[in-house]
Scaffold this active site. Sequence first.
Site, PDB file in Angstrom:
ATOM      1  N   CYS A  85      -2.164   0.855   6.758  1.00 23.64           N
ATOM      2  CA  CYS A  85      -1.037   0.162   6.123  1.00 23.64           C
ATOM      3  C   CYS A  85      -1.059   0.280   4.606  1.00 23.64           C
ATOM      4  O   CYS A  85      -0.149  -0.179   3.936  1.00 23.64           O
ATOM      5  CB  CYS A  85      -1.032  -1.296   6.544  1.00 23.64           C
ATOM      6  SG  CYS A  85      -1.155  -1.467   8.326  1.00 23.64           S
ATOM      7  N   HIS A 140       1.574  -7.843   0.408  1.00 26.54           N
ATOM      8  CA  HIS A 140       1.440  -7.132   1.677  1.00 26.54           C
ATOM      9  C   HIS A 140       2.157  -7.976   2.736  1.00 26.54           C
ATOM     10  O   HIS A 140       2.933  -7.454   3.512  1.00 26.54           O
ATOM     11  CB  HIS A 140      -0.037  -6.906   2.013  1.00 26.54           C
ATOM     12  CG  HIS A 140      -0.246  -6.006   3.185  1.00 26.54           C
ATOM     13  ND1 HIS A 140       0.364  -4.785   3.289  1.00 26.54           N
ATOM     14  CD2 HIS A 140      -0.966  -6.161   4.328  1.00 26.54           C
ATOM     15  CE1 HIS A 140       0.013  -4.222   4.440  1.00 26.54           C
ATOM     16  NE2 HIS A 140      -0.782  -5.037   5.091  1.00 26.54           N
ATOM     17  N   HIS A 165       7.378  -4.280   9.155  1.00 24.71           N
ATOM     18  CA  HIS A 165       6.243  -3.557   8.581  1.00 24.71           C
ATOM     19  C   HIS A 165       6.430  -2.067   8.848  1.00 24.71           C
ATOM     20  O   HIS A 165       6.276  -1.608   9.981  1.00 24.71           O
ATOM     21  CB  HIS A 165       4.957  -4.077   9.220  1.00 24.71           C
ATOM     22  CG  HIS A 165       3.698  -3.594   8.554  1.00 24.71           C
ATOM     23  ND1 HIS A 165       3.681  -2.579   7.621  1.00 24.71           N
ATOM     24  CD2 HIS A 165       2.416  -4.014   8.685  1.00 24.71           C
ATOM     25  CE1 HIS A 165       2.443  -2.389   7.214  1.00 24.71           C
ATOM     26  NE2 HIS A 165       1.657  -3.243   7.844  1.00 24.71           N
TER      27      HIS A 165
END
Lengths: 428, 402
Positions: A178, A318, A355
């Site tokens: 990620c 994040h 995401h």
Amino acid sequence: MAGNGESGGPVAITGMGVITPLGEGKGENWEKLTSGVSGIHRITRFPIENLRTTIAGSVDFLDLDPVTPPSLSLELARRAAEEATEESGIFETDGARDFPGELFVAAPPIEHDWPSRRTLSHLPSHAPDSPYVTKRDNRLSNVAGRELLIEFINGTLADRLADEFGTKGSPITLTTACASGATAIQLGVEAIRRGDCPAALCIGTDGSIQEETLIRFSLLSALSTANEVPGKAAKPFSKNRDGFVMAEGAAAMVLEHPEHAKARGATILGYVLGVGEAADTFHRTRSNPNGQAIIRCMTGAIEDAGLKPDDVHYVNCHGTGTPENDKMECFGFEHVFGAHSKTMPVSSNKSMIGHTLTAAGAVEAAFTVMTIRDGVMPPTINYEIPDPALDLDVVPNEKRAAAVEFALSNSFGFGGQNVSLLFGAAEA
Amino acid sequence: MAHDVVLTGYGLLCAAGETPEAWWRALSSSDPLHACVDSETYKPFHVYPIVDYDLTAQVPKKGDQRAMGPMMQYGAYACGLALEAAGIKGDEELLGRIELIGAAGGGERDWEVDANVLDLLEREAEPGAELNRMLSDDLRPTLFLAQLPNLFGGNISIVHGVAGATRTFMGEESAGMDAFRVAFERARAGQGELFLVGAAFNANRPDLHVMYDGGGLLLTEPLTPVWDRPDAGICLGSAGAFFVLETADHAAARGVRPLAKVKAVASDRCRRAPGAAAENAWRQLDAVWSELRGGALAVMSGACGSGALAREEHELLTRLVDSGVDCAVRGTAAALGHTVEASFLANTVLGVSCLERGTVFPPMAASDPLEQRMADGNIEQVLVTGWGAFRGEGMALLEVAD
């Protein structure tokens, strides 16, 4: 190492491109993102029976058939790179595209999707019997086999982009989970700082939502199962947050040495001032409860930029909306920023986009630069039940106007790699 | 200011073993082509499997072992060997800032689950709901983690405590070349002092053989040296290859003797028009011409075995010899298999091993004019070449340490 020592310095951003479930292009994305619109919807790409999670931020508005992870990831990257290079004006003529620098692409690991795997198992293979040989169909040509190899090896996507945009040198395809999109930008910053090239094309892309990828994340209990109202599922920093929502998208940045950009009269959109990275040695899917890696990572970016924590006006988090991430990110803020963490605005684009995994670091970097340019902080939507343990100003539910000169963008990866990028405003 | 860059430790786990003695024994055997090969398991393909080894020696925890597939295990093992050799293993201060740049593919599969799914797809016209149920019930969560290439680096962080950074590059042979190049460029420019560079590849996968054979790449005929095979000329091999790269100043400051100097690392790509790869490779050679000492040069060739490509490299190396460079070429894939992401780095380790001994192991191709030369006791430089099956040309120039 966090800093870049003797060869640091600002790197100019002269072009950006974005594509997400919200739409194509910076204009549409920014309009929706600052209006609090969600891009999450019910999955229609494949049957959803027997799935615990039936929602995603898949990009379904492109005309691709079939949609395979490599074909979609390439198309998303291509469109983002077209927008970015066009904005930068870096191609001098209308003819051949000749990018004066290297290419760094954060791409999802490519694996065959099931339809492709089935075709593979029908090839007239020389291979001995195994589960992967179900027929030996002599009607299938060698061309089919070659395509199934080339399309599905990891280097092909970047190789094609290198051809299309005329980048120089060996294109790098990378993954830091990620954090990947941010790592692509970091590699570009480093190459420019050490004088290897005057410009870099940095891309994060991910078009890998398939049954198997979704189920894998589901099995790790990472995904939200709040399926009823898709747009409400991603709820970072809320008390009832229950996981992230998978999404697709891409972003591209044209980075340049400031002198190179100025010499050709380019408009500078902003600067990458600092980069920090750190690996967590604790666990494959959880971060060390001491928060040490993300603290080093954010501190590294701030120090690399020659700034102090109090100089940071805003953080693009994040902010995945998993119970674990948001808790640890808040913990990191408290340690790095101290009292400043209680009043400094921070928000999560993932509340609206979901995401975008491999692309997220690049997508959110682009939105961080737009926050600085426009003086508008996109909200964290679905913030209805605040988590009292997370004492943060998450820019709840409505955008906010504010002058932002320095902003941080965080990307924390499964498997422990963390990257923070510190962005600064262009000269007025 | 450009910093001098050195290698201070290496690890290589491959078909020939895990110690320099074992590699040299296999490479020096009377029949190196057949010393480590398995021509039965994937018949008619030839495969170079990893030797029996004790994973526990470098990855003691059972939980860590289970979290990795074979590819990551090979990498973690080789990494441990390299850290040990460089005197870094267990040193928290150094581990806290060492930066890993790895190269890996990923995608280890669960053969049993895949068999059931492929069977379902053959049986059912509308398999969707059942496919979802099957995958949800049968996939192990840990398998996913073993499939993600970024966990190549991630697992090494956890197993060995590498905390500076872990970046994983993907993209077959080029990924290995670029991992080495980027670490070298960063160290040279002062963007870091201490790096781990490594890669791994697992050839023991039936799905990979179907895929590479489908692409027309795998050798189905009897083994020959890499220089005279058909285009379908690759034999896959397993390997984990790692080394520690640091600035000469950093090595000196911590009192470590370098094993080799790194003079240059280059990588590039082209569209592979006939001759284009050789042109790239020649440009890279040209850039280091002034660094060549004039003595015997051992060449660890990355020729993968695919015919036309190997012949193009052979012509290029012949040109190098014709230009007056005294070359001892070794097409190592003929003895160890083609290890894809790990190929360039495994050859780098073998090259360092040649520098340590001051000589090169015997030819893989006894009748080949480029390989015939046995440089005895005077190897001071090694050229490592990388030629990806589809893309990517690279080279590294290594030199004996002072």
